[in-house]
Write an enzyme that holds these catalytic residues in place. Structure first.
Site, PDB file in Angstrom:
ATOM      1  N   GLU A  75       0.820  -1.218   0.000  1.00 49.41           N
ATOM      2  CA  GLU A  75       0.000   0.000   0.000  1.00 49.41           C
ATOM      3  C   GLU A  75       0.856   1.272   0.000  1.00 49.41           C
ATOM      4  O   GLU A  75       0.353   2.366   0.282  1.00 49.41           O
ATOM      5  CB  GLU A  75      -0.921   0.009   1.236  1.00 49.41           C
ATOM      6  CG  GLU A  75      -1.741  -1.251   1.443  1.00 49.41           C
ATOM      7  CD  GLU A  75      -2.854  -1.421   0.430  1.00 49.41           C
ATOM      8  OE1 GLU A  75      -2.780  -0.810  -0.643  1.00 49.41           O
ATOM      9  OE2 GLU A  75      -3.787  -2.190   0.721  1.00 49.41           O
ATOM     10  N   HIS A  94      -2.665   3.495   7.993  1.00 54.13           N
ATOM     11  CA  HIS A  94      -3.761   2.849   7.262  1.00 54.13           C
ATOM     12  C   HIS A  94      -4.166   1.587   8.019  1.00 54.13           C
ATOM     13  O   HIS A  94      -3.329   0.743   8.314  1.00 54.13           O
ATOM     14  CB  HIS A  94      -3.313   2.495   5.844  1.00 54.13           C
ATOM     15  CG  HIS A  94      -4.253   1.586   5.102  1.00 54.13           C
ATOM     16  ND1 HIS A  94      -5.628   1.765   5.115  1.00 54.13           N
ATOM     17  CD2 HIS A  94      -4.027   0.490   4.332  1.00 54.13           C
ATOM     18  CE1 HIS A  94      -6.199   0.816   4.380  1.00 54.13           C
ATOM     19  NE2 HIS A  94      -5.246   0.030   3.896  1.00 54.13           N
ATOM     20  N   HIS A  96      -7.565  -1.461   8.765  1.00 54.70           N
ATOM     21  CA  HIS A  96      -8.797  -2.086   8.301  1.00 54.70           C
ATOM     22  C   HIS A  96      -9.778  -2.152   9.473  1.00 54.70           C
ATOM     23  O   HIS A  96     -10.478  -3.140   9.648  1.00 54.70           O
ATOM     24  CB  HIS A  96      -8.512  -3.502   7.773  1.00 54.70           C
ATOM     25  CG  HIS A  96      -7.596  -3.543   6.592  1.00 54.70           C
ATOM     26  ND1 HIS A  96      -7.235  -4.728   5.985  1.00 54.70           N
ATOM     27  CD2 HIS A  96      -6.971  -2.559   5.896  1.00 54.70           C
ATOM     28  CE1 HIS A  96      -6.411  -4.484   4.980  1.00 54.70           C
ATOM     29  NE2 HIS A  96      -6.240  -3.173   4.907  1.00 54.70           N
ATOM     30  N   TYR A 121     -14.098  16.690  18.804  1.00 59.33           N
ATOM     31  CA  TYR A 121     -12.772  16.150  18.502  1.00 59.33           C
ATOM     32  C   TYR A 121     -12.722  15.441  17.157  1.00 59.33           C
ATOM     33  O   TYR A 121     -11.670  15.408  16.503  1.00 59.33           O
ATOM     34  CB  TYR A 121     -12.299  15.237  19.632  1.00 59.33           C
ATOM     35  CG  TYR A 121     -11.825  16.045  20.815  1.00 59.33           C
ATOM     36  CD1 TYR A 121     -10.501  16.442  20.908  1.00 59.33           C
ATOM     37  CD2 TYR A 121     -12.713  16.448  21.808  1.00 59.33           C
ATOM     38  CE1 TYR A 121     -10.064  17.212  21.970  1.00 59.33           C
ATOM     39  CE2 TYR A 121     -12.295  17.221  22.866  1.00 59.33           C
ATOM     40  CZ  TYR A 121     -10.957  17.600  22.960  1.00 59.33           C
ATOM     41  OH  TYR A 121     -10.530  18.376  24.004  1.00 59.33           O
ATOM     42  N   HIS A 161     -12.689  -1.277   2.512  1.00 58.48           N
ATOM     43  CA  HIS A 161     -11.267  -1.514   2.764  1.00 58.48           C
ATOM     44  C   HIS A 161     -10.826  -0.937   4.104  1.00 58.48           C
ATOM     45  O   HIS A 161     -10.465  -1.691   4.997  1.00 58.48           O
ATOM     46  CB  HIS A 161     -10.459  -0.915   1.604  1.00 58.48           C
ATOM     47  CG  HIS A 161      -9.009  -1.239   1.624  1.00 58.48           C
ATOM     48  ND1 HIS A 161      -8.226  -1.188   0.485  1.00 58.48           N
ATOM     49  CD2 HIS A 161      -8.163  -1.599   2.624  1.00 58.48           C
ATOM     50  CE1 HIS A 161      -6.989  -1.529   0.780  1.00 58.48           C
ATOM     51  NE2 HIS A 161      -6.923  -1.773   2.077  1.00 58.48           N
TER      52      HIS A 161
END
Length: 215
Positions: A75, A94, A96, A121, A161
């Site tokens: 990625e 990143h 999942h 926030y 994803h």
């Protein structure tokens, strides 16, 4: 201790913290940090964020060549796209994470701003979160989609994803990611209720006070 060694330890510590709390699982998720010389430290492909070895973290040149360590995550186009378009970015995370992925599947979410304005926030740390379409994992087109935002967003949600968040440093990126997942969880818990979200005036006051990118 050198910058690289310290950062490698921090990567492993932060990654394990997210893994231990169920924010990522198995060999999913990846993160990167940009060092002061412009090179990147990146979690290796196929690695578990709960069991990283500092010595095996991928070290990439400014041109993306592997300098040392294991092969980087597939990625990497996501990460480099954020660094190229958001010059303040010092780290990219990143995951999942379950609730964020679930939110990406709902037909009623706003693709330009997937998170409802439930807390101050969420707005302060993330701004608007853009929903990007589904890409096959590792597809360089993911990076192109991020570049298409021209640096206007610090966080995106990849459909089916998971989320990607850039921050000024690793701690900021991780904290913002945790805020995204917490807000996604709240949104799912409150789905179908008459919950009172922040109104436009309240949002505007938060955006002005904390200089939030709200584009």
């Amino acid at each position: 201790m050198s910058e690289s060694a310290t950062t490698r330890e921090q990567i492993c510590l932060m990654a394990k913290s997210m893994f231990d709390r169920g924010l990522t699982h198995g060999s999913t998720g990846n993160l990167s940090v940009r060092l002061s010389d412009g090179t990147l430290l990146v979690t290796p492909t196929g690695s578990s964020m709960g069991f990283l070895d500092p010595a095996r973290i991928s070290h990439l040149s400014v041109q993306g060549e592997l300098l040392s360590g294991d092969r980087p995550t597939k990625e990497i186009p996501l990460h480099t796209a954020f660094y190229e378009t958001r010059h303040s970015a010092g780290a990219v995370v990143h995951l999942h994470s379950c609730h964020s992925v679930a939110l990406s599947l709902l037909p009623e979410i706003d693709p330009d701003n997937v998170l409802p304005p439930l807390t101050a926030y969420g707005i302060m740390q993330l701004g608007k979160v853009k929903l990007l379409p589904f890409f096959v994992p590792g597809d360089p087109a993911m990076g192109d989609a991020v570049r298409g935002l021209a640096g206007r967003r610090s966080a995106v949600l990849l459909a089916n994803h998971g989320p990607v968040v850039a921050g000024r440093d690793l701690a900021a990126a991780v904290h913002a990611m945790e805020e995204l997942e917490a807000t996604a969880r709240l949104a799912l818990l409150l789905r179908g209720t008459a919950a009172t979200a922040l109104n436009p005036d309240q949002i505007a006051r938060i955006v002005e006070r904390y200089d939030v990118d709200w584009i």
